[in-house]
Design a protein around this motif. Sequence first.
Motif, PDB file in Angstrom:
ATOM      1  N   ASP A 196      87.079  58.922  30.319  1.00 21.48           N
ATOM      2  CA  ASP A 196      88.402  58.574  29.799  1.00 21.48           C
ATOM      3  C   ASP A 196      88.716  59.416  28.574  1.00 21.48           C
ATOM      4  O   ASP A 196      87.850  59.691  27.750  1.00 21.48           O
ATOM      5  N   VAL A 197      89.958  59.803  28.467  1.00 17.84           N
ATOM      6  CA  VAL A 197      90.431  60.522  27.293  1.00 17.84           C
ATOM      7  C   VAL A 197      90.852  59.491  26.246  1.00 17.84           C
ATOM      8  O   VAL A 197      91.726  58.669  26.504  1.00 17.84           O
ATOM      9  N   GLN A 198      90.223  59.552  25.091  1.00 10.32           N
ATOM     10  CA  GLN A 198      90.506  58.578  24.040  1.00 10.32           C
ATOM     11  C   GLN A 198      90.467  59.234  22.667  1.00 10.32           C
ATOM     12  O   GLN A 198      89.798  60.257  22.467  1.00 10.32           O
TER      13      GLN A 198
ATOM     14  N   ASP B 144     100.228  63.364  24.196  1.00  5.67           N
ATOM     15  CA  ASP B 144     100.032  62.419  25.291  1.00  5.67           C
ATOM     16  C   ASP B 144      99.178  61.237  24.840  1.00  5.67           C
ATOM     17  O   ASP B 144      99.673  60.133  24.718  1.00  5.67           O
ATOM     18  N   VAL B 145      97.947  61.442  24.507  1.00  3.39           N
ATOM     19  CA  VAL B 145      97.058  60.336  24.170  1.00  3.39           C
ATOM     20  C   VAL B 145      97.225  59.940  22.699  1.00  3.39           C
ATOM     21  O   VAL B 145      97.217  60.791  21.808  1.00  3.39           O
ATOM     22  N   TRP B 146      97.411  58.648  22.492  1.00  2.00           N
ATOM     23  CA  TRP B 146      97.508  58.108  21.141  1.00  2.00           C
ATOM     24  C   TRP B 146      96.240  57.327  20.859  1.00  2.00           C
ATOM     25  O   TRP B 146      95.780  56.548  21.694  1.00  2.00           O
ATOM     26  N   GLY B 147      95.716  57.462  19.669  1.00  2.00           N
ATOM     27  CA  GLY B 147      94.582  56.648  19.279  1.00  2.00           C
ATOM     28  C   GLY B 147      95.037  55.404  18.539  1.00  2.00           C
ATOM     29  O   GLY B 147      96.135  55.359  17.992  1.00  2.00           O
TER      30      GLY B 147
ATOM     31  N   ALA C 215      87.438  62.076  19.017  1.00  2.00           N
ATOM     32  CA  ALA C 215      87.949  62.316  20.358  1.00  2.00           C
ATOM     33  C   ALA C 215      86.832  62.159  21.382  1.00  2.00           C
ATOM     34  O   ALA C 215      85.682  62.508  21.129  1.00  2.00           O
ATOM     35  N   SER C 216      87.195  61.626  22.530  1.00  2.00           N
ATOM     36  CA  SER C 216      86.260  61.545  23.644  1.00  2.00           C
ATOM     37  C   SER C 216      86.987  61.902  24.927  1.00  2.00           C
ATOM     38  O   SER C 216      88.191  61.655  25.063  1.00  2.00           O
TER      39      SER C 216
END
Length: 126
Positions: free
Chosen positions: A1-3, A114-117, A24-25
């Motif tokens: 997963d993108v996180q 795109d991805v928000w933490g 980030a992962s």
Amino acid sequence: DVQLQASGGGLVQAGGSLRLSCVASGFSVEDYAIGWFRQAPGKEHEALLCFSGRDGRGDYVADSMKGRVTVSSDNAKNTVYLQMDSLKPEDTAVYSCRRILTTGCPVNYYYNTDVWGEGTLVTVSS
């Protein structure tokens, strides 16, 4: 997963410093730029700066943070750091990081995320 996961927030007195981390992962911070943002109570999101792991520098620092912020990364830890100094009560906000869909930092980086933490709360007391 993108996180992405931001951390390091807390309560600090005006004039103090904090270092926030964005871990980030699922992807490398060398392959995607990272943007730092914040949202103060009752206000819109504010884009603070963009950091390119490929270039090793931050760009497009918001006027509100110029001269008070340093951004860096530890690529081995896949982490981007935001060092904030001379904090003011108006810096009180939830700070978060987002993945930018480019390796470098485009001028309109805040439209290319795109991805928000999950954010971290920074509270600056007067």
